[in-house]
Design a protein around this motif. Structure first.
Motif, short mmCIF file in Angstrom:
data_model
loop_
_atom_site.label_atom_id
_atom_site.label_comp_id
_atom_site.label_asym_id
_atom_site.label_seq_id
_atom_site.Cartn_x
_atom_site.Cartn_y
_atom_site.Cartn_z
N SER A 147 0.84 -1.20 0.00
CA SER A 147 0.00 0.00 0.00
C SER A 147 0.88 1.25 0.00
O SER A 147 1.87 1.32 0.73
N GLU A 163 1.40 2.47 6.03
CA GLU A 163 1.30 1.49 4.94
C GLU A 163 1.03 0.08 5.45
O GLU A 163 0.29 -0.68 4.80
N ALA A 166 -2.58 -0.11 6.27
CA ALA A 166 -3.37 -0.13 5.03
C ALA A 166 -3.36 -1.52 4.40
O ALA A 166 -4.37 -1.97 3.84
N ARG A 173 -7.04 1.53 1.86
CA ARG A 173 -5.95 1.57 0.88
C ARG A 173 -6.43 1.98 -0.50
O ARG A 173 -5.62 2.15 -1.42
#
Length: 352
Positions: A147, A163, A166, A173
């Motif tokens: 992500s 990230e 996500a 995302r």
């Protein structure tokens, strides 16, 4: 007489409705209508006691202060107020302040860093919340993520937290931007908390696991739960013919078997030794599965539980695993390759 009885019944129903209606009204906040995207999560955080409403208002779009966010998340994590044991270094936080003992506990657990100021009543930002969620709920984070967001550069201190969250669905995302420096609103916090709860439930149910080797969470779902049950039933029928005890379905063992089946499907191989994880017992150790003895059967292409168990029983080595008296538990992994149109089957056996 019948009319009197009927009237009594009507009055009882009306009385019960009066008793029920206040509870229903509590969930209907004046500023969170039924059409609001966060209605379900707001009801949930209130009912669980993690957050509160005032005079029928939840204030969904109000930025939430750092201390209020931390107290709400701590409640969800099972951390409660307790006697204060020491004065923290924060100059803007006193032992008599709201949530002080929770802050102390989180500092002790190294979830929060003790420094000069805490800024308890400043809004918590989306980047700050990402780190707090990962640290508080022990979510594994790293820099190997799929992500990415256009406004989360490599230099941002919270990049790995954002990230990683996500990747597992805690953060949406599908959006191009994350807005890491924006304040978190109350309804947004409720949504994050609800996703965390859902993710933790998946962990408990062995639907997701962290792979320390590949540095990622793996979602583990079988192709068919009914087929899993059927395979185990057929195996136990064969064991009963030899007066052996039935094998017990082990969800954790099935989760590892699913990973092996996924590994074979994704990497297009059919061997007992995985190029990713090694042998089956290596996989078990990697995913912290405790066992005394271990065994594996694999198969490919068979289109039903009956066919695959029949094939295993007509192979000397596979039959030997199925009928070993010392095995006590079994795990099944079934995956289907849409491209190759092939079914991958994995049986793991364990003595515990």
């Amino acid at each position: 007489m019948e009319e009197v009885v009927l009237m009594k019944r009507i009055m009882v129903v009306m009385f019960l409705c009066c008793l029920v209606s206040p509870h229903v009204a509590q969930a209907a906040y004046k500023d969170v209508p039924h059409t609001h995207w966060g209605k379900e999560t707001v009801d949930w955080v209130i009912e669980e006691g993690y957050m509160t409403s005032y005079d029928g208002y939840f204030s969904p779009n109000k930025p939430i202060a750092r201390i209020d966010a931390i107290v709400a998340l701590a409640k969800m994590a099972g951390i409660h107020e307790q006697p204060v044991t020491r004065k923290l270094a924060f100059t803007d936080l006193q032992p008599t302040d709201k949530g002080y003992s929770i802050i102390e506990q989180l500092v002790t657990r190294e979830v929060l860093v003790e420094q000069q100021t805490f800024q308890p009543y400043e809004p918590i930002t989306r980047a700050q919340l990402s780190k707090l969620l990962a640290m508080l709920f022990t979510i594994q984070t790293d820099y190997k993520n799929t992500s990415h967001f256009t406004d989360v550069p490599n230099t941002l201190w919270a990049k790995s937290y954002i990230e990683s969250l996500a990747d597992i669905g805690i953060i949406d995302r599908t959006q191009h931007s994350f807005y890491p420096h924006r304040p978190v609103t109350k309804v947004q916090l409720a949504a994050f908390m609800h996703r965390i709860q859902s993710f933790e439930q998946k962990m408990l149910e062995h639907d997701v696991i962290y792979d320390y080797l590949q540095k990622k969470y793996i979602f583990t779902f079988n192709y068919s739960d009914s087929w899993v049950k059927r395979v185990i039933d057929l195996v136990n029928i064969e064991r009963s013919k030899e007066n052996l005890l039935p094998l017990v379905l082990d969800e954790q063992l099935s989760q590892i078997a699913i990973i092996k089946a996924m590994d074979m499907k994704d990497n297009r191989y059919f061997e007992h030794k995985s190029p990713t994880y090694g042998y089956a017992w290596d996989m078990a150790s990697l995913f912290n599965y405790q066992f005394q003895r271990f065994g594996e059967n694999i198969a490919i292409r068979f289109q039903s539980p009956e066919d695959v168990v029949y094939a295993w029983m007509n192979s000397e080595k596979h039959r030997a695993n199925i009928l070993k008296a010392h095995f006590t538990h079994i795990g099944i992994g079934i995956q289907y390759d849409e491209v190759e149109k092939q079914m991958y089957w994995v049986q793991f056996f364990a003595t515990k």
